[in-house]
Design a protein around this motif. Structure first.
Motif, PDB file in Angstrom:
ATOM      1  N   ARG A   3      -9.041 -11.148  -0.170  1.00  0.00           N
ATOM      2  CA  ARG A   3      -8.695  -9.829   0.384  1.00  0.00           C
ATOM      3  C   ARG A   3      -7.251  -9.788   0.908  1.00  0.00           C
ATOM      4  N   PRO A  28      -5.365   0.216   8.158  1.00  0.00           N
ATOM      5  CA  PRO A  28      -6.060  -0.151   6.925  1.00  0.00           C
ATOM      6  C   PRO A  28      -6.997   0.930   6.402  1.00  0.00           C
ATOM      7  N   ASP A  29      -7.447   1.819   7.289  1.00  0.00           N
ATOM      8  CA  ASP A  29      -8.371   2.867   6.862  1.00  0.00           C
ATOM      9  C   ASP A  29      -7.739   4.254   6.814  1.00  0.00           C
ATOM     10  N   ASP A  30      -6.408   4.313   6.978  1.00  0.00           N
ATOM     11  CA  ASP A  30      -5.700   5.593   6.855  1.00  0.00           C
ATOM     12  C   ASP A  30      -5.501   5.920   5.379  1.00  0.00           C
ATOM     13  N   LYS A  31      -5.639   7.175   5.044  1.00  0.00           N
ATOM     14  CA  LYS A  31      -5.401   7.603   3.664  1.00  0.00           C
ATOM     15  C   LYS A  31      -3.889   7.588   3.410  1.00  0.00           C
ATOM     16  N   ARG A  65     -11.416   5.276  -5.327  1.00  0.00           N
ATOM     17  CA  ARG A  65     -11.567   4.053  -4.524  1.00  0.00           C
ATOM     18  C   ARG A  65     -10.232   3.534  -4.011  1.00  0.00           C
ATOM     19  N   THR A  67      -7.848   4.996  -1.941  1.00  0.00           N
ATOM     20  CA  THR A  67      -7.338   5.982  -0.990  1.00  0.00           C
ATOM     21  C   THR A  67      -6.773   5.359   0.279  1.00  0.00           C
ATOM     22  N   THR A  68      -7.266   4.177   0.636  1.00  0.00           N
ATOM     23  CA  THR A  68      -6.761   3.485   1.821  1.00  0.00           C
ATOM     24  C   THR A  68      -6.339   2.074   1.423  1.00  0.00           C
ATOM     25  N   ALA A  70      -7.389  -0.669   2.809  1.00  0.00           N
ATOM     26  CA  ALA A  70      -8.602  -1.490   2.800  1.00  0.00           C
ATOM     27  C   ALA A  70      -9.431  -1.245   1.538  1.00  0.00           C
ATOM     28  N   ASP A  71      -9.627   0.027   1.186  1.00  0.00           N
ATOM     29  CA  ASP A  71     -10.412   0.342  -0.012  1.00  0.00           C
ATOM     30  C   ASP A  71      -9.741  -0.196  -1.274  1.00  0.00           C
ATOM     31  N   SER A  72      -8.433  -0.081  -1.343  1.00  0.00           N
ATOM     32  CA  SER A  72      -7.701  -0.564  -2.520  1.00  0.00           C
ATOM     33  C   SER A  72      -7.818  -2.082  -2.633  1.00  0.00           C
ATOM     34  N   ASP A  74     -10.235  -3.953  -1.382  1.00  0.00           N
ATOM     35  CA  ASP A  74     -11.625  -4.249  -1.747  1.00  0.00           C
ATOM     36  C   ASP A  74     -11.873  -4.008  -3.231  1.00  0.00           C
TER      37      ASP A  74
END
Length: 81
Positions: A3, A28-31, A65, A67-68, A70-72, A74
């Motif tokens: 990660r 990490p969770d901001d768009k 998937r 957008t953030t 963290a999501d990217s 992951d």
């Protein structure tokens, strides 16, 4: 790819499109599209750069998937396991 590595690649890919991107204010969770004011062409360039750097195929249906940070990250970890 772990990660931490994935997160670094995501940030580098964004920075290649938005050179003055300030990651210190981006959680990490901001768009990031909204936070960095990326237009659709910037986002497309980011997706292409991310794919080139990782060798991961990213289809249109995968982009929600990404957008953030963290999501990217992951998404990349899931695709490289």
């Amino acid at each position: 790819m772990n990660r931490t590595e994935a997160l670094g690649i995501v940030k580098e890919s964004i920075a290649s499109v938005i050179p003055d991107a300030d990651f210190t204010t981006l959680g990490p969770d901001d768009k990031f599209r909204e936070a960095l004011e990326m237009d659709s062409l910037d986002f497309l360039s980011f997706v292409e750069t991310l794919s080139e750097r990782t060798g991961v195929r990213i289809d249109d249906e995968d982009t929600p998937r990404l957008t953030t940070l963290a999501d990217s990250a992951d998404f990349l970890v899931d695709r490289t396991e």
